[in-house]
Design an enzyme around this catalytic site. Structure first.
Site, PDB file in Angstrom:
ATOM      1  N   ASP A  82      13.429 -11.579  13.677  1.00  0.00           N
ATOM      2  CA  ASP A  82      12.856 -10.807  12.569  1.00  0.00           C
ATOM      3  C   ASP A  82      11.674  -9.952  13.066  1.00  0.00           C
ATOM      4  O   ASP A  82      10.884 -10.418  13.904  1.00  0.00           O
ATOM      5  CB  ASP A  82      12.380 -11.827  11.511  1.00  0.00           C
ATOM      6  N   GLU A 134      13.760  -0.617  10.414  1.00  0.00           N
ATOM      7  CA  GLU A 134      13.100  -0.435   9.111  1.00  0.00           C
ATOM      8  C   GLU A 134      12.625   0.995   8.953  1.00  0.00           C
ATOM      9  O   GLU A 134      12.095   1.594   9.886  1.00  0.00           O
ATOM     10  CB  GLU A 134      11.909  -1.401   9.007  1.00  0.00           C
ATOM     11  N   HIS A 180       6.320  -8.479   1.508  1.00  0.00           N
ATOM     12  CA  HIS A 180       6.309  -9.819   2.110  1.00  0.00           C
ATOM     13  C   HIS A 180       5.238 -10.669   1.433  1.00  0.00           C
ATOM     14  O   HIS A 180       4.159 -10.177   1.133  1.00  0.00           O
ATOM     15  CB  HIS A 180       5.990  -9.723   3.604  1.00  0.00           C
ATOM     16  N   VAL A 231      14.294 -14.243   3.269  1.00  0.00           N
ATOM     17  CA  VAL A 231      13.395 -15.131   2.524  1.00  0.00           C
ATOM     18  C   VAL A 231      12.589 -15.955   3.519  1.00  0.00           C
ATOM     19  O   VAL A 231      13.156 -16.627   4.389  1.00  0.00           O
ATOM     20  CB  VAL A 231      14.175 -16.093   1.595  1.00  0.00           C
TER      21      VAL A 231
HETATM   22  P1  13P Z   1       9.040 -13.128   2.133  1.00  0.00           P
HETATM   23  O1  13P Z   1       8.084 -13.854   3.023  1.00  0.00           O
HETATM   24  O2  13P Z   1       8.371 -12.388   1.048  1.00  0.00           O
HETATM   25  O3  13P Z   1      10.143 -14.014   1.644  1.00  0.00           O
HETATM   26  O4  13P Z   1       9.734 -11.990   3.034  1.00  0.00           O
HETATM   27  C1  13P Z   1      10.557 -12.365   4.089  1.00  0.00           C
HETATM   28  C2  13P Z   1      10.956 -11.208   4.912  1.00  0.00           C
HETATM   29  O5  13P Z   1      11.219 -10.129   4.434  1.00  0.00           O
HETATM   30  C3  13P Z   1      11.065 -11.439   6.364  1.00  0.00           C
HETATM   31  O6  13P Z   1      11.411 -10.306   7.063  1.00  0.00           O
END
Ligand code: 13P
Length: 288
Positions: A82, A134, A180, A231
């Site tokens: 990520d 992104e 986020h 998430v």
């Molecule tokens: P959250 O922490 O708001 O769930 O977002 C997760 C996210 O987008 C990770 O890339």
């Protein structure tokens, strides 16, 4: 079955009008909990780790655990990195066995974002690894990446089309108003913008900031073309709260299994709920 690239999973999700939950995990128990949730609901699964977690545990350990989980079960599982800004770490994760990576150059100007994404696509594609990029800037805090509310920027639909054409990136995360972390009030999602982006871009779209988005809003996003929902925060909170509850009852507890078991159970239930919102129950069989 072995770990798979998330590209075909997400293409099937977008074509089929559902979404795949992508869950950030930080410990072996968290990884096991989301796998158990996916197995129980027969959902395809994307396991994610942030750069911070990759540096904390080592991508080789995470990939080994995800590979074992995948081989032991009959659901398609992808392992995703990520929000990575470091090319060398992306290469290390691919070598370790990651089947999907995110190059986040959204803080750079458009041309620089294109160049960095292209560089990653060129190493990932021959390895059969998915790439996510992104456009715009998702607000909030994710690991070490902090975007203040006034710096968050929505993705432009024409730029999205141009970006996908120039980079050949197979999945795109356009900023459309989610953030986020935990929302103060409801998220202000620009559904019209998602529609305009989805009309111009046929690759699967990724919804960041999946913690705390109300059910009806998740469903609208999915109908419009969001095929992956990330998430993180909500799952971390559920997991940690369950541990805190054990210590509140017994501050002397010193057996990790005693607090990890309820934490794992709570996380599994939360992941199942997200998979329900995504509409992914029963979709794993399409990949067997
Ligand atoms: P959250 O922490 O708001 O769930 O977002 C997760 C996210 O987008 C990770 O890339």
């Amino acid at each position: 079955m072995p770990l798979v690239s998330s590209t075909p999973l997400l293409q099937a999700a977008r074509a089929g009008g559902y979404c795949i939950g992508a869950f950030n995990v930080h410990t072996l128990e968290m990884l096991q909990a989301v796998v158990e949730a996916a197995v129980e609901t027969d959902s395809p699964l994307i396991i994610q780790s942030t750069v911070g977690t990759v540096k904390h545990l080592g991508p080789e350990y995470i990939a080994a655990a995800a590979t074992v989980a995948s081989n032991m079960n009959r659901i398609p599982i992808a392992l995703h990195l990520d929000h990575c800004t470091e090319f060398d770490l992306i290469v290390r994760c691919i070598r370790a066995g990651y089947t999907s990576v995110m190059i986040d150059a959204s803080h750079s100007p458009f041309d620089e974002n294109v160049a960095q994404t292209l560089r990653v696509v060129e190493v990932a594609r021959p390895a059969g690894v998915n790439v996510e990029a992104e456009l715009g800037k998702v607000g909030g805090v994710e690991d070490d990446i902090v975007v203040a509310d006034n710096e968050a920027l929505m993705a432009d639909p024409d730029e999205c089309a141009k970006f996908v054409e120039l980079t050949g990136v197979p999945t795109l995360a356009p900023a459309i108003g989610t953030a986020h972390g935990i929302y103060k009030g409801e998220p202000k999602i620009d559904f019209e913008r998602i529609k305009r982006i989805a009309d111009k871009v046929d690759v699967p779209l990724v919804l960041h900031g999946g913690s705390g988005i109300p059910e009806e809003q998740v469903r609208r996003c999915v109908v419009l073309g969001m095929a992956k929902m990330n998430v993180a925060t909500e799952l971390r909170i559920v997991f940690s709260d369950a541990i805190k509850a054990v210590f509140a009852q017994n501050p002397e507890e010193n057996d990790p299994r005693k607090y990890m078991v309820p934490a794992k159970k709570a996380l599994k239930e939360a992941a199942i709920e997200k998979m329900r919102l995504c509409g992914s129950f029963g979709k794993a069989k399409d990949f067997r």
